[in-house]
Motif scaffolding. Structure first.
Motif, PDB file in Angstrom:
ATOM      1  N   TYR A 101       0.818  -1.209   0.000  1.00  0.00           N
ATOM      2  CA  TYR A 101       0.000   0.000   0.000  1.00  0.00           C
ATOM      3  C   TYR A 101       0.853   1.261   0.000  1.00  0.00           C
ATOM      4  O   TYR A 101       0.570   2.224  -0.680  1.00  0.00           O
ATOM      5  CB  TYR A 101      -0.953   0.009   1.196  1.00  0.00           C
ATOM      6  CG  TYR A 101      -1.808   1.243   1.204  1.00  0.00           C
ATOM      7  CD1 TYR A 101      -1.487   2.333   2.001  1.00  0.00           C
ATOM      8  CD2 TYR A 101      -2.908   1.355   0.362  1.00  0.00           C
ATOM      9  CE1 TYR A 101      -2.252   3.483   1.989  1.00  0.00           C
ATOM     10  CE2 TYR A 101      -3.677   2.493   0.333  1.00  0.00           C
ATOM     11  CZ  TYR A 101      -3.347   3.552   1.153  1.00  0.00           C
ATOM     12  OH  TYR A 101      -4.100   4.692   1.127  1.00  0.00           O
ATOM     13  N   SER A 102       1.912   1.237   0.762  1.00  0.00           N
ATOM     14  CA  SER A 102       2.739   2.436   0.865  1.00  0.00           C
ATOM     15  C   SER A 102       3.413   2.777  -0.442  1.00  0.00           C
ATOM     16  O   SER A 102       3.817   3.899  -0.673  1.00  0.00           O
ATOM     17  CB  SER A 102       3.802   2.255   1.956  1.00  0.00           C
ATOM     18  OG  SER A 102       4.649   1.168   1.619  1.00  0.00           O
TER      19      SER A 102
ATOM     20  N   SER B  32      -5.984   9.655  -3.527  1.00  0.00           N
ATOM     21  CA  SER B  32      -4.647   9.656  -2.924  1.00  0.00           C
ATOM     22  C   SER B  32      -3.968  10.980  -3.245  1.00  0.00           C
ATOM     23  O   SER B  32      -4.281  11.620  -4.256  1.00  0.00           O
ATOM     24  CB  SER B  32      -3.783   8.511  -3.471  1.00  0.00           C
ATOM     25  OG  SER B  32      -4.413   7.272  -3.313  1.00  0.00           O
ATOM     26  N   SER B  49       4.043  10.781   0.461  1.00  0.00           N
ATOM     27  CA  SER B  49       2.604  10.620   0.331  1.00  0.00           C
ATOM     28  C   SER B  49       1.931  11.432   1.425  1.00  0.00           C
ATOM     29  O   SER B  49       2.562  11.786   2.422  1.00  0.00           O
ATOM     30  CB  SER B  49       2.227   9.150   0.467  1.00  0.00           C
ATOM     31  OG  SER B  49       2.880   8.377  -0.513  1.00  0.00           O
ATOM     32  N   TYR B  51      -1.237  11.374   4.033  1.00  0.00           N
ATOM     33  CA  TYR B  51      -2.236  10.504   4.631  1.00  0.00           C
ATOM     34  C   TYR B  51      -3.281  11.344   5.364  1.00  0.00           C
ATOM     35  O   TYR B  51      -3.021  12.463   5.805  1.00  0.00           O
ATOM     36  CB  TYR B  51      -1.582   9.509   5.583  1.00  0.00           C
ATOM     37  CG  TYR B  51      -0.555   8.634   4.893  1.00  0.00           C
ATOM     38  CD1 TYR B  51       0.759   8.571   5.353  1.00  0.00           C
ATOM     39  CD2 TYR B  51      -0.887   7.893   3.762  1.00  0.00           C
ATOM     40  CE1 TYR B  51       1.705   7.791   4.715  1.00  0.00           C
ATOM     41  CE2 TYR B  51       0.045   7.110   3.117  1.00  0.00           C
ATOM     42  CZ  TYR B  51       1.343   7.065   3.605  1.00  0.00           C
ATOM     43  OH  TYR B  51       2.276   6.296   2.969  1.00  0.00           O
ATOM     44  N   SER B  52      -4.462  10.751   5.518  1.00  0.00           N
ATOM     45  CA  SER B  52      -5.588  11.488   6.087  1.00  0.00           C
ATOM     46  C   SER B  52      -5.289  12.059   7.461  1.00  0.00           C
ATOM     47  O   SER B  52      -5.763  13.133   7.821  1.00  0.00           O
ATOM     48  CB  SER B  52      -6.822  10.588   6.163  1.00  0.00           C
ATOM     49  OG  SER B  52      -7.230  10.192   4.881  1.00  0.00           O
ATOM     50  N   SER B  53      -4.501  11.314   8.232  1.00  0.00           N
ATOM     51  CA  SER B  53      -4.208  11.745   9.603  1.00  0.00           C
ATOM     52  C   SER B  53      -3.033  12.705   9.657  1.00  0.00           C
ATOM     53  O   SER B  53      -2.641  13.148  10.736  1.00  0.00           O
ATOM     54  CB  SER B  53      -3.909  10.516  10.457  1.00  0.00           C
ATOM     55  OG  SER B  53      -2.859   9.771   9.868  1.00  0.00           O
ATOM     56  N   ASN B  55       1.070  13.351   8.180  1.00  0.00           N
ATOM     57  CA  ASN B  55       2.269  12.547   8.364  1.00  0.00           C
ATOM     58  C   ASN B  55       3.514  13.420   8.286  1.00  0.00           C
ATOM     59  O   ASN B  55       3.505  14.499   7.698  1.00  0.00           O
ATOM     60  CB  ASN B  55       2.333  11.384   7.367  1.00  0.00           C
ATOM     61  CG  ASN B  55       2.075  11.778   5.936  1.00  0.00           C
ATOM     62  OD1 ASN B  55       0.996  12.265   5.585  1.00  0.00           O
ATOM     63  ND2 ASN B  55       3.078  11.597   5.097  1.00  0.00           N
TER      64      ASN B  55
END
Lengths: 118, 107
Positions: A101-102, B32, B49, B51-53, B55
């Motif tokens: 996934y990453s 994404s 990337s 992320y929703s929370s 990072n």
């Protein structure tokens, strides 16, 4: 495998000529993308493939542009009857949906093919 | 409205400064989000990337606000080597890039 390979790196052509660019993606990557980039702008999406299927081509700039990925490995981008406005860097990128996934959807770009139309 | 919009920049900051870049996207169904870095005359490369929370990766912090369709990148303690163009990327079915924000970190 040394990454995404694009050829030729530079192409100078006269207006009205056809040009073809080749992209060899990372071998285990099933998605392949083509972008165009002009100075001072971000990459502009053109088209992409999943394996040999072209999933989106409505963003190709005109009917002079076409792309193929006949065996799901390398891809070609052809521009027919080139115009001066086609001068740009053409970038190819690949990614894998099968990555953890990453790593999924992370694009790895080639160095690009720079087109100059005189 | 463009699909992905970024601060136009350029940003010129001294070493050690904190700088923040913003990005908005038009498609609420986008799946994404990423920040890429592009050095002059080089291809874009993944920075991180998003992320929703939210990072963090060392001096870099990315945040996502889905309700406002907004992504940010914060760089703390800027280094000369951070000078580059930062590209916001949004994945719908394909991957769409913003125009990029150019950062120059000066001694």
């Amino acid at each position: 495998d040394t990454g995404v390979s694009q050829n030729p790196r530079h192409k100078i052509t006269k207006r009205g000529q056809n040009v073809t660019f080749r992209c060899d993606p990372i071998s285990e990557h099933n998605r392949l993308y083509w972008y165009r980039q002009t100075l001072g702008q971000g990459p502009e999406f053109l088209t992409y493939f999943q394996n040999e299927a072209q999933l989106e081509k409505s963003r190709l700039l005109s009917d002079r542009f076409s792309a193929e990925r006949p065996k799901g490995s390398f891809s070609t981008l052809e521009i027919q009857r080139t115009e001066q406005g086609d001068s740009a860097m053409y970038l190819c990128a690949s990614s894998s949906l099968r990555a953890p996934y990453s790593g999924a959807n992370v694009l790895t770009f080639g160095a690009g093919s720079r087109l100059t139309v005189l | 409205r463009k699909e992905v919009e970024q601060d136009p920049g350029p940003f010129n900051v001294p070493e050690g400064a904190t700088v923040a870049f913003n990005c908005t996207y038009s498609n609420s169904a986008s799946q994404s989000f990423f920040w890429y870095r592009q050095d002059c005359r080089k291809e874009p490369k993944l920075l991180m990337s998003v992320y929703s929370s939210g990072n963090e990766d060392g001096r870099f912090t990315a945040q996502l606000n889905r309700a406002s369709q907004y992504i940010s990148l914060l760089i703390r303690d800027s280094k000369l080597s951070d000078s580059a163009t930062y590209l916001c990327v949004v994945r719908d079915n394909d991957m769409r890039f913003g125009a990029g924000t150019r950062l120059t970190v000066k001694p």
